[in-house]
Design a protein around this motif. Sequence first.
Motif, short mmCIF file in Angstrom:
data_model
loop_
_atom_site.label_atom_id
_atom_site.label_comp_id
_atom_site.label_asym_id
_atom_site.label_seq_id
_atom_site.Cartn_x
_atom_site.Cartn_y
_atom_site.Cartn_z
N MET A 1 66.20 35.16 21.90
CA MET A 1 66.54 34.41 20.56
C MET A 1 68.13 34.05 20.77
SD MET A 1 63.99 34.54 18.34
CE MET A 1 62.59 35.42 18.53
N ASP A 2 68.30 32.73 20.36
CA ASP A 2 69.65 32.18 20.43
C ASP A 2 70.59 32.80 19.23
OD1 ASP A 2 68.94 30.74 18.44
OD2 ASP A 2 68.88 28.84 19.67
N ALA A 3 71.81 32.58 19.36
CA ALA A 3 72.61 33.13 18.46
C ALA A 3 72.53 32.42 17.11
CB ALA A 3 74.15 32.79 18.94
N GLU A 4 72.16 31.15 17.20
CA GLU A 4 72.01 30.22 16.05
C GLU A 4 70.74 30.68 15.11
OE1 GLU A 4 70.58 25.72 14.79
OE2 GLU A 4 71.59 26.04 16.57
N THR A 5 69.54 31.42 16.03
CA THR A 5 68.45 31.76 15.12
C THR A 5 68.86 33.16 14.52
OG1 THR A 5 66.96 30.99 16.69
CG2 THR A 5 66.11 32.95 15.45
N TRP A 6 69.75 34.07 15.20
CA TRP A 6 70.11 35.33 14.34
C TRP A 6 71.18 35.08 13.38
CZ3 TRP A 6 67.64 39.28 14.31
CH2 TRP A 6 66.73 39.66 15.66
N ALA A 87 71.04 43.88 15.71
CA ALA A 87 69.44 43.52 16.00
C ALA A 87 69.29 42.57 17.16
CB ALA A 87 69.06 42.68 14.66
N ALA A 88 70.24 41.65 17.43
CA ALA A 88 70.17 40.76 18.32
C ALA A 88 70.01 41.58 19.83
CB ALA A 88 71.08 39.51 18.39
N LYS A 89 71.05 42.43 19.95
CA LYS A 89 70.96 43.24 21.04
C LYS A 89 69.91 44.19 21.20
CE LYS A 89 74.17 46.53 23.30
NZ LYS A 89 75.27 47.09 23.02
N GLY A 93 67.19 43.86 24.17
CA GLY A 93 67.05 44.89 25.16
C GLY A 93 65.51 45.18 25.19
N HIS A 94 64.96 45.19 24.01
CA HIS A 94 63.57 45.53 23.87
C HIS A 94 62.68 44.61 24.60
CE1 HIS A 94 60.00 47.67 22.59
NE2 HIS A 94 59.59 46.51 22.07
N LEU A 95 63.05 43.14 24.46
CA LEU A 95 62.17 42.13 25.18
C LEU A 95 62.41 42.22 26.53
CD1 LEU A 95 60.69 39.60 25.03
CD2 LEU A 95 62.69 38.21 24.83
N THR A 96 63.55 42.49 27.07
CA THR A 96 63.87 42.91 28.46
C THR A 96 62.97 44.02 29.31
OG1 THR A 96 65.86 42.08 28.40
CG2 THR A 96 65.74 43.36 30.29
N LYS A 97 62.81 45.06 28.48
CA LYS A 97 62.00 46.29 28.73
C LYS A 97 60.58 45.87 28.81
CE LYS A 97 64.93 49.87 26.95
NZ LYS A 97 64.95 50.85 26.08
N VAL A 98 60.13 45.25 27.80
CA VAL A 98 58.48 44.71 27.70
C VAL A 98 58.25 43.61 28.86
CG1 VAL A 98 56.93 43.48 26.28
CG2 VAL A 98 58.24 45.13 25.19
N SER A 102 55.47 44.50 31.71
CA SER A 102 54.52 43.59 31.58
C SER A 102 54.44 43.05 32.85
CB SER A 102 54.72 42.56 30.59
OG SER A 102 54.64 43.31 29.26
N LEU A 103 55.58 42.31 33.40
CA LEU A 103 55.56 41.40 34.79
C LEU A 103 55.10 42.56 36.07
CD1 LEU A 103 58.29 38.99 33.88
CD2 LEU A 103 55.88 38.85 33.71
#
Length: 112
Positions: A1-6, A87-89, A93-98, A102-103
Motif C-alpha cells: 500500500m502506498d503512503a497516500e492510502t495509509w 500498521a503500514a509497516k 512485512g506480513h505481505l512480504t512473508k505471505v 506463496s511464491l
Amino acid sequence: MDAETWASIDKLVAWLDAKTTLAPEVELLLRLLKVSGEAGEVADAVDGVYGHNPRKGFTHTWEDVDRELCDVILTGMVALRSRNADAAKVFSGHLTKVLGRSLDSSAAWSAS
C-alpha cells in the motif's frame, strides 16, 4: 500500500476516534469485530447474486460484491491502524512473508 492510502486510513481513524463516546479498549474491540460483520455483507451479496434466498430473489450484482469486498479491506485496515500505530509497516512485512511463502510454495509445486 502506498503512503497516500495509509494517510487516508489515518484520517478515517482520527474521524472515528473523534466521534466515539466509548472507552478506547471497547472502541478497538468493536472495530476488530466489524471486520467479520463486513465479511458477512460479502456473503449476503454473493447470495443475492445467485438468488439463493427464494424469498428475496436476485438482489445484488457482482459490482455489489466488489464494493463489499472493498469495505472488508478498508475495515481491516482501520482495525489494524487502530490497534497498531505502525500498521503500514506491519502490513507490508506480513505481505512480504505471505508472498515469500506463496511464491516459494508455488515454485516448489511446479517443480514437482
